[in-house]
Enzyme design. Structure first.
Site: not given
Length: 807
Positions: A27, A30, A32, A47, A141
């Site tokens: 992201g 971030s 993962v 994460k 979220d």
């Protein structure tokens, strides 16, 4: 010609105590990772979050504090947070690793979901957040990319990493957190977030599942924030006509701009969705309207976890059957998505009952379609899907007997098609099988009502239709025909469900009526066998002859042969589904009716079953690999599958007059199933425009991929042009590796989400005429040992040979 490759992407050596294995996703702030936990010896998802700026320390502390809240959550529809910490000055969160696709991926690849499936997923999400809310935690979220659909299709809410306590829920330290397009208006206006804000996000997700597109779409962040702050005024049916107005009302209430106008909590929204799926029986049955009764029963069936999957599978097969474009590829692809269905189909086709059709050494669904024909494969697939889904421990014996009986009816109808003036034996097969669909589905989905119907037939001497109408509000026939229409079954099958009047059946006047008469005859013969005795066989055959003689030529000897062959085919079918049909009560009744001895000991039963289901020695081991969810084929499994496919394709090129497309489909399917690729695509050079265009393939969303896979054949410094110009096979392990990233063209990054792929150019007489592309979603997932590479090259060379033969 070697296989060129980008360098393998190297993960960090450690994140805390965890050992990263491969990157799962990225992201803006971030990453993962799939990682190994050496302390507990298990795989986890980690994460890592990268905060920058003066408030980095504050935001890190806030995230870790919120993680401690989320770690308390435990629910079947929540992916649990195992651990949290800091590494190299940045926070990380450790979650359970679950194989599956995010809801965002599903919507991107498949488009809008059926309303019942969307409601089912929403109910599971509501259960998850209701559990969190009960413990004083809001998610903050919720969005499609934070909902994972696991191997069983169950929704798992993830990423409670920015969860916060409900009490005093307001703007977090460090500013707003979450995804703007899924933020509630009050959060954007004043930083206030509570349980109703989570429900607002659930409403947006339900809207997106129903319409296939987000409720909020903007060209930039400012436009998205502006739309989100204004709220949503349009209902789903305004985007996708036909959506039930009750769903419009549920979505509209969840998306009310003022929090007080929304559902008070997740339970209230859940009750509204349940009411949509299962209205009160009195409301459904009042007035005795057949249509409202059918809708009521359908909603009850949709509450069963397996009915949406059954409906989707059969609807997909019939939607493909009705298509005028490339239906063979679509049908093969639909079957290949289900490894269990694929293997059962191949096992069945390789049995002795199909030997005369070329069975015994078939390893690809594509060749099955070529040999047996589209209709036969469609009907076999629907039969296997129906059996696979209609299994229930409570009524297992009854359901097995019902399925054996309808399968036998289908086999009889196929055997008798010529005698009845029906040209398509496969159409006769499926019409007879679905003749009593309503009764079969009632037995599975409404066992108490099925028992009540049997009881009334016995105690009140009612016929089946009258008893069903008293209990269900409509007959089995009406139930079956109604469900068949929702599945998109052809009208010929639906009409064949309509019972014939009592007495002598007049000569059928058209093909549709001939199918209806044959389906009725086959099912009445099955009933006679189940209820009759050897000593009354002559009288029963005479009665059937009198009833159906104008349309079907009958005699006792031929009918006995038909019953014998059909019974053997039923038993062979059971070998593919592990059903042991040869020992069913119906099979024993049939052998008794024929005057044949039944096995009397378990050993005799096992021997008889084995004799009936023996496979041709060449196909003793069906080589099409079926792998458990989350595990791809081993190199040894891949090599066996590829070699079997290669041999089959070689034989077809020499001995069979197959079209070029048939051969190419077989090649692609062999690569797809043998290597466990996510998608395989064949691209063709379009000479007039001098472009390479995707045409067909296998895998999730391959049709959309084919449409977007288009690039000019010009000298460009990217991997696709290098492969074509140099005639070299190229493996890209990670498209984001710095050593190769610049060679990945922009059109590819925009059209394809896969992080690793392999290219096999198809070059004829020195000119590139095509391209075989295969991918997997995650970087590093494609590994091709030298031996497998040689077999894959040989398959590509078969494509070259097939194209040469057409020139």
């Amino acid at each position: 010609m070697g296989l060129s490759s980008s360098a393998v992407f190297t993960p960090p050596q450690a994140i805390g105590r965890f050992k990263p294995i491969r990157l799962l996703g990225r992201g803006s702030q971030s990453e993962v990772w799939l990682a190994h936990d050496p302390h507990l010896d298990r795989q986890v998802a980690i994460k890592t979050v990268s905060f920058a700026g003066a408030d980095r320390i504050t935001r890190t502390e806030s995230l870790l504090k919120e993680a401690r809240l989320a770690s308390r959550l435990s629910h079947p529809h929540i992916i649990p947070l195992y651990d949290a910490g800091e590494h190299a000055g940045q926070p990380y969160l450790v979650f359970e690793y679950v194989e599956g696709r995010t809801l965002a991926q599903v919507l991107r690849e498949e488009g809008p979901l059926p309303a019942a499936r969307a409601a089912e997923i929403t109910l599971q999400v509501l259960d998850a957040i209701a559990s969190a809310h009960a413990q004083g935690i809001v998610h903050r979220d919720l969005k499609p990319s934070n909902i994972l659909l696991d191997a069983q299709g169950l929704a798992r809410v993830m990423d409670f990493g920015i969860a916060s306590p409900i009490a005093g829920a307001g703007a977090p330290e460090g500013g707003l957190l979450g995804t703007p397009a899924y933020m509630a208006p009050e959060y954007l206006a004043g930083g206030v977030w509570d349980v109703r804000s989570d429900l607002y996000a659930v409403g947006l997700i339900l809207y997106e599942m129903l319409t296939g597109e987000p409720a909020i779409r903007g060209v930039d962040l400012n436009e998205i924030l502006k739309q989100a702050a204004a709220g949503i005024s349009r209902v789903p049916s305004a985007v996708k006509p036909g959506i039930d107005e009750r769903l419009d009302d549920i979505v509209g209430k969840a998306l009310a701009r003022e929090p007080a106008a929304r559902f008070a909590d997740a339970l209230q929204m859940r009750q509204a969705l349940e009411a949509y799926l299962q209205p009160a029986p009195t409301a459904a049955l009042a007035g005795g309207a057949r249509q409202s009764t059918l809708e009521f029963l359908l909603r009850r069936m949709r509450l069963k976890s397996d009915f949406p999957a059954l409906s989707e599978a059969i609807s997909t097969i019939n939607r493909i059957a009705a298509s005028d474009t490339d239906s063979v590829s679509q049908l093969s692809n639909a079957i290949l998505k289900d490894f269990g269905l694929t293997n059962k189909l191949l096992k069945l086709v390789n049995s002795v009952s199909f030997y005369n059709y070329g069975g015994g050494n078939i390893s690809t669904v594509s060749r099955v379609v070529v040999i047996l024909g589209f209709s036969a494969v469609r009907n076999l697939a629907m039969s296997l899907v129906l059996f696979e889904n209609l299994q229930n421990k409570t009524q297992a014996a009854q359901l097995k007997e019902e399925f054996v009986r309808v399968l036998f009816s289908g086999m009889v109808a196929r055997e008798m098609a010529g005698k009845a003036g029906v040209r398509d034996g496969e159409e006769a097969f499926i019409c007879a099988m679905f003749h009593h669909l309503g009764r079969m589905l009632c037995l599975f989905y409404f066992p108490e009502e099925a028992e009540a119907i049997r009881s009334r037939m016995t105690s009140q001497k009612l016929d089946e239709d009258s008893a069903a109408i008293e209990v269900l509000g409509l007959s089995f026939e009406e139930l079956g025909m109604g469900i068949a229409r929702t599945w998109g079954l052809p009208e010929t099958i639906i009409r064949a469900m309509h019972k014939l009047p009592a007495g002598r059946v007049h000569k059928a006047a058209n093909p549709t009526e001939r199918l209806r008469v044959l389906a009725a005859f086959a099912n009445e013969l099955a009933a006679v066998i189940a209820e009759g005795r050897p000593e009354t066989r002559g009288a029963e055959i005479e009665r059937l002859s009198q009833r159906f003689g104008d349309s079907i030529s009958l005699n006792a000897r031929h009918l006995a042969e038909v019953v014998t062959r059909s019974l053997k085919e039923v038993t062979q079918f059971s070998g593919a589904v592990n059903g042991n049909f040869g020992n069913s009560a119906f099979a024993r009744d049939a052998r008794q009716w024929l005057g044949q001895p039944n096995p009397t000991t378990p050993q005799e039963e096992a021997t008889a079953e084995l004799a009936d289901t023996v496979l041709n020695v060449q196909a003793g081991d069906v080589v099409h690999p079926a792998h458990p969810e989350g595990r791809g084929p081993t190199p040894e499994e891949s090599q066996r599958a590829l070699l079997a496919g290669l041999q089959e394709i070689s034989n077809s090129l020499v001995n069979e007059a197959l079209s070029l497309n048939d051969i190419l489909r077989m090649i692609l399917e062999t690569m797809y199933s043998g290597m466990g690729f996510h998608r395989v695509l064949f691209c063709v050079r379009e000479g007039r425009e001098n472009v390479m265009q995707g045409k067909f393939g296998f895998g999730e969303g391959v049709q959309a991929l084919a449409r977007s896979f288009r690039f000019p054949i010009a000298s460009m410094p990217d991997v696709f042009h290098v492969a074509l110009e140099k005639n070299v096979d190229i493996l890209i392990t990670d498209i984001d590796d710095p050593k190769i990233a610049a060679r990945i063209p922009t059109w590819y990054r925009q059209a394809v989400s896969a992080k690793t792929f392999v290219i096999f150019p198809v070059v004829v007489k020195g000119k590139p005429v095509g391209l075989i592309y295969a991918d997997k979603p995650r970087a590093g997932d494609i590994v091709i040992p030298e031996q497998l590479l040689g077999t894959l090259k040989a398959l590509r060379n078969q494509a070259v040979l097939a194209i040469r033969q057409t020139l």
